[in-house]
Design an enzyme around this catalytic site. Structure first.
Site, PDB file in Angstrom:
ATOM      1  N   SER A  40      -7.204   2.820   9.670  1.00 19.23           N
ATOM      2  CA  SER A  40      -7.961   2.381  10.847  1.00 19.23           C
ATOM      3  C   SER A  40      -7.133   2.440  12.043  1.00 19.23           C
ATOM      4  CB  SER A  40      -8.731   0.839  10.771  1.00 19.23           C
ATOM      5  OG  SER A  40      -7.854   0.097  10.481  1.00 19.23           O
TER       6      SER A  40
ATOM      7  N   LYS B  82       0.831  -1.134  -0.027  1.00 16.74           N
ATOM      8  CA  LYS B  82       0.077  -0.212   0.034  1.00 16.74           C
ATOM      9  C   LYS B  82       0.899   1.155   0.148  1.00 16.74           C
ATOM     10  CE  LYS B  82      -3.097  -2.740   2.814  1.00 16.74           C
ATOM     11  NZ  LYS B  82      -3.763  -3.042   4.308  1.00 16.74           N
TER      12      LYS B  82
ATOM     13  N   CYS C  32      -4.963  -2.821  16.402  1.00 16.17           N
ATOM     14  CA  CYS C  32      -5.909  -2.660  15.445  1.00 16.17           C
ATOM     15  C   CYS C  32      -6.052  -3.685  14.913  1.00 16.17           C
ATOM     16  CB  CYS C  32      -5.888  -1.373  14.543  1.00 16.17           C
ATOM     17  SG  CYS C  32      -6.619  -1.281  13.132  1.00 16.17           S
TER      18      CYS C  32
ATOM     19  N   THR D 287      -5.081  -4.082  11.139  1.00 13.58           N
ATOM     20  CA  THR D 287      -3.417  -3.675  10.544  1.00 13.58           C
ATOM     21  C   THR D 287      -2.651  -4.930  11.221  1.00 13.58           C
ATOM     22  OG1 THR D 287      -4.067  -1.511  11.022  1.00 13.58           O
ATOM     23  CG2 THR D 287      -1.830  -2.123  11.169  1.00 13.58           C
TER      24      THR D 287
ATOM     25  N   ALA E 150      -0.495  -2.305  14.801  1.00 15.87           N
ATOM     26  CA  ALA E 150      -0.775  -3.655  14.688  1.00 15.87           C
ATOM     27  C   ALA E 150      -1.405  -4.496  15.817  1.00 15.87           C
ATOM     28  CB  ALA E 150       0.217  -4.479  14.100  1.00 15.87           C
TER      29      ALA E 150
END
Length: 177
Positions: free
Chosen positions: A130, A39, A165, A168, A162
């Site tokens: 997020s 990404k 969330c 993630t 991470a």
């Protein structure tokens, strides 16, 4: 129709270096469908790094549009970001795209959205997605209270995001200028 959820992208400028990092998780409903999505990528002769959150096809369309604007603006990220945000907000097709983008060069850092936002942060850290609140808080604290470089700060911030969330993961792509 199931909805793809979240991601975390963070940009950090610290000690003369700029990095953008993003996780690799793609979630469809309550299922992780991909662990190693990329990404974060370089565009415009490898001088600009972008990271995106949202629908992948939409984000790729916006990345292509930003690169077109950069070509027309001779690499001026500020002008290209403003032009993209204007077109994104007013174009009948682009208006429907569901994504957000961070774009950085060696001196500037912007959050670009379909609402017409082109936001340059007060501090040298910016995040979307997020897990963005956790990542940005961690990076800000690490910038103020540690001797870590920009890449290490971004990696640590992503690890913290991470851990908190569910959208993630800890598979991180990092690009550095």
């Amino acid at each position: 129709m199931q909805i793809f959820h979240g991601t975390t992208i963070i940009a950090v400028r610290h000690k003369g270096r700029t990095v953008v990092a993003g996780d690799g998780q793609v979630t469809l409903g309550d299922t992780v469908t991909k662990h190693k999505a990329k990404k974060v990528r370089r565009i415009y002769h490898d001088k600009i790094v972008v990271g995106f959150a949202g629908a992948t096809a939409d984000a790729m369309t916006l990345t292509d549009k930003l690169e077109e604007k950069l070509e027309r603006c001779n690499g001026n990220l500020t002008r290209a970001a403003v032009e993209l945000a204007k077109e994104w907000r007013t174009d009948k097709f682009l208006r429907r795209l569901e994504a957000m983008m961070i774009a950085v060069d060696e001196t500037r850092m912007f959050l670009i959205s379909g609402n017409g936002d082109v936001i340059e942060p007060d501090e040298d850290v910016l995040s979307i997605g997020s897990g963005s609140v956790a990542a940005q808080a961690a990076a800000t604290a690490l910038m103020r209270k540690s001797d870590l470089d920009a890449a290490a700060i971004a990696r640590e911030a992503m690890a913290i995001a991470a851990s908190l969330c569910i959208y993630t993961n800890d598979v991180v792509t990092l690009e550095e200028l």
